[in-house]
Design an enzyme around this catalytic site. Structure first.
Site, PDB file in Angstrom:
ATOM      1  N   SER A 293       0.840  -1.190   0.000  1.00 44.80           N
ATOM      2  CA  SER A 293       0.000   0.000   0.000  1.00 44.80           C
ATOM      3  C   SER A 293       0.875   1.239   0.000  1.00 44.80           C
ATOM      4  O   SER A 293       1.978   1.236   0.556  1.00 44.80           O
ATOM      5  CB  SER A 293      -0.902   0.011   1.234  1.00 44.80           C
ATOM      6  OG  SER A 293      -1.462   1.291   1.441  1.00 44.80           O
ATOM      7  N   LYS A 294       0.388   2.305  -0.632  1.00 38.98           N
ATOM      8  CA  LYS A 294       1.152   3.552  -0.674  1.00 38.98           C
ATOM      9  C   LYS A 294       1.285   4.179   0.709  1.00 38.98           C
ATOM     10  O   LYS A 294       2.113   5.058   0.917  1.00 38.98           O
ATOM     11  CB  LYS A 294       0.492   4.546  -1.632  1.00 38.98           C
ATOM     12  CG  LYS A 294      -0.921   4.969  -1.255  1.00 38.98           C
ATOM     13  CD  LYS A 294      -1.501   5.881  -2.319  1.00 38.98           C
ATOM     14  CE  LYS A 294      -2.932   6.303  -1.989  1.00 38.98           C
ATOM     15  NZ  LYS A 294      -3.495   7.170  -3.050  1.00 38.98           N
ATOM     16  N   ARG A 295       0.485   3.710   1.651  1.00 38.95           N
ATOM     17  CA  ARG A 295       0.601   4.221   3.019  1.00 38.95           C
ATOM     18  C   ARG A 295       1.883   3.725   3.691  1.00 38.95           C
ATOM     19  O   ARG A 295       2.316   4.288   4.692  1.00 38.95           O
ATOM     20  CB  ARG A 295      -0.612   3.789   3.856  1.00 38.95           C
ATOM     21  CG  ARG A 295      -1.919   4.428   3.436  1.00 38.95           C
ATOM     22  CD  ARG A 295      -3.022   4.086   4.426  1.00 38.95           C
ATOM     23  NE  ARG A 295      -3.285   2.660   4.481  1.00 38.95           N
ATOM     24  CZ  ARG A 295      -4.129   2.031   3.658  1.00 38.95           C
ATOM     25  NH1 ARG A 295      -4.760   2.711   2.722  1.00 38.95           N
ATOM     26  NH2 ARG A 295      -4.333   0.729   3.762  1.00 38.95           N
TER      27      ARG A 295
END
Length: 538
Positions: A293-295
């Site tokens: 995830s880009k998080r």
């Protein structure tokens, strides 16, 4: 013995494979290995079909890469198709960015936007008449039906079925409408979607080239929407129609599409077409084995480009995510990847994206590039923008401008290449090549405390500075010899003297050999910095 991996698809679409006996695993291995090997002798037609909703994800790059490798390995064709029928998610400029990212990675397509082909157009939004035609054909032959349910009714049905634990959200209400009821709805101008009529009995199964035999009970398959009320197709209909009309022989796509595959197989059957072979690729994972995830870090190709990663390193890295070759070698060029690619070597385990591994690949490919004059120039070209961006105001000084020149930057790269992992490490970690050191920082003060007094005194002595001004030629080998001889004459450890000189001319412990660094910096710069460093001893 027939191996069957039964995949239970939950509401979150996560996949759990039941335990497999050792003999079954062996059967799967040999069966899939044989099946995968066969296609290496027949040219395939494969496609990468992204939605223009933003930047190219690392997982998307891997999917495109595997399709590309298979096409090139078999002498087949690789097609780029843009699935842009969901206009609400369309992002302006996304296609151009996608094509640019693929081009940067060295992945070229044989048919698609910009280069055309016999199956144009390659934008699905320009093919809507085709999808409507086939949707009508499905209605006519009884494999699909019009659904007039309002959003409010659908929401109530979903909530009701969720409470009772049913996995299929729609209750097939409109599949039971009579011809008269349908005509009445149409005469009133009611909007409708077109749904696939899934058989209520039996099962749908297929042999996945990665996961093996997969079985779905038809009772668990939704009467999915094929055509939306705005006349645009859903992914399911457009994907099947285009794959058939474009002659796609193999579909390599992400694991998340396994749940959709039985719907696609039912569509192929309803339309009287043969289906392609499927190979679903496992998820990319974070270090904690959650979905990437880009998080949690960089996930888009453009982020890797901006951070100075080389395309050959990113490709090498992406290729080995869920693909394990028999060779112990890990460093590959794109041509070597094509030569080695084999569907049988794909595995179904989630692949952890380890950025430290990417850094390792980047270091190796950086050194490979630096071996040739052309490759070295390309590295310098990558370095120029970041140097001018970070040190532009300093380089405007007439006396400092040369530090932004190609000749100077080439010497910098040649000197430091063995000590860095990324070309962007140079302005970030080796700023002393462009600006004078700051001896007041905590890091510089900590470094100074490690120095031996006799060594620092020798470096700062007027005699050493005077002698340094006469060293000829002022190159790495001569400077190193001078420092060693000076240390030995004064009975000081040469290694301690080299450390003290590194502090004086760079202010940091990071870098290449101090003598080579001094040669790049130049005689006068080194003498000036020794004088400045000495002033900070007070």
């Amino acid at each position: 013995m027939l191996f069957t991996a039964r995949l239970w698809i939950s509401r979150s679409n996560r996949i759990a494979v039941h335990s497999i006996s050792t003999s079954s695993k062996l059967y799967r291995s040999h069966t899939l290995h044989f099946a995968a090997r066969r296609w290496h002798h027949t040219p395939v037609r494969v496609r990468f079909a992204p939605s223009p909703t933003g930047q190219l994800h690392l997982g998307g790059l891997r999917t495109a890469l595997f399709n590309y490798l298979l096409a090139k390995k078999t002498g087949g064709q690789f097609i780029l198709r843009i699935e842009d029928t969901d206009q609400t998610r369309y992002v302006e400029g996304a296609v151009e960015k996608l094509v640019s990212a693929l081009s940067w990675a060295g992945i070229t397509y044989d048919e698609g936007p910009g280069c055309g082909g016999p199956h144009a157009p390659y934008y699905q939004s320009e093919r809507t008449d085709l999808y409507r035609k086939f949707a009508n054909d499905l209605i006519e032959n009884g494999h699909a039906y019009r659904c007039f349910c309002t959003p409010e009714r659908l929401q109530k049905v979903r909530e009701s079925r969720h409470k009772t634990g049913r996995t299929v959200a729609y209750d097939k209400h409109c599949s039971y409408l009579s011809d008269e009821e349908i005509e009445e709805q149409l005469s009133q101008g009611k909007t409708f979607t077109v749904r696939l009529k899934v058989p209520s009995e039996g099962s749908t199964e297929f042999k996945d080239l990665v996961y093996g035999q997969i079985h779905f009970n038809n009772k668990t398959i939704e009467d999915t929407i094929l055509l939306k009320s705005d006349g645009y197709p859903t992914y399911h209909l457009a994907n099947v129609v285009d794959d058939h009309l474009m002659g796609i022989t193999h579909v390599l796509r992400g694991e998340e599409w396994i749940a959709s595959t039985p719907k696609h197989l039912l569509l192929y059957k309803a339309l009287g077409w043969s289906s392609p072979h499927f190979a679903h690729l496992p998820l990319l994972l974070n270090a904690d084995r959650t979905k990437l995830s880009k998080r949690t870090g960089d996930v888009h190709v453009e982020q890797y480009i901006a951070k100075g990663y080389l395309p050959e390193a990113v490709i090498n890295f992406a290729a080995l995510l869920s693909w394990h070759m028999k060779s112990e070698e890990e460093i590959y060029t794109i041509d070597q990847l094509i030569q080695a690619f084999d569907l049988a070597d794909l595995n179904n385990s989630g692949a952890v994206v380890d950025i430290a591994k990417l850094d390792w690949f980047n270091k190796h490919h950086l050194l490979r590039r630096a071996e040739t004059a052309e490759g070295l120039k390309s590295l310098v070209d990558m370095l120029v923008p970041s140097v001018h961006s970070q040190f532009g105001s300093i380089l405007k000084d007439r006396d400092q401008a040369y530090r932004g020149d190609m000749a100077y930057l080439t010497r910098v790269v040649e000197t430091i290449k063995d000590r860095i992992r990324n070309i962007q490490d140079i302005p970030r970690l080796c700023s002393y090549f462009f600006v004078d050191p700051d001896y007041t920082t905590a890091a510089a003060k900590t470094f100074k405390k490690k120095l031996k007094a006799p060594a620092i005194q020798l470096v700062f002595s007027p005699e050493t500075q005077q002698q340094l001004s006469t060293v000829e030629p002022f190159d790495g080998a001569t400077i190193k010899q001078f420092l060693h001889e000076t240390a030995e004459k004064q009975n000081v450890n040469p290694n301690h003297v080299m450390m003290a000189m590194r502090y004086a001319v760079t202010g940091t412990q990071v870098g290449a050999g101090v003598a080579d660094t001094m040669a790049v910096l130049g005689r006068q710069t080194c003498i000036d910095r020794i004088t400045t460093a000495k002033a900070h001893q007070v």
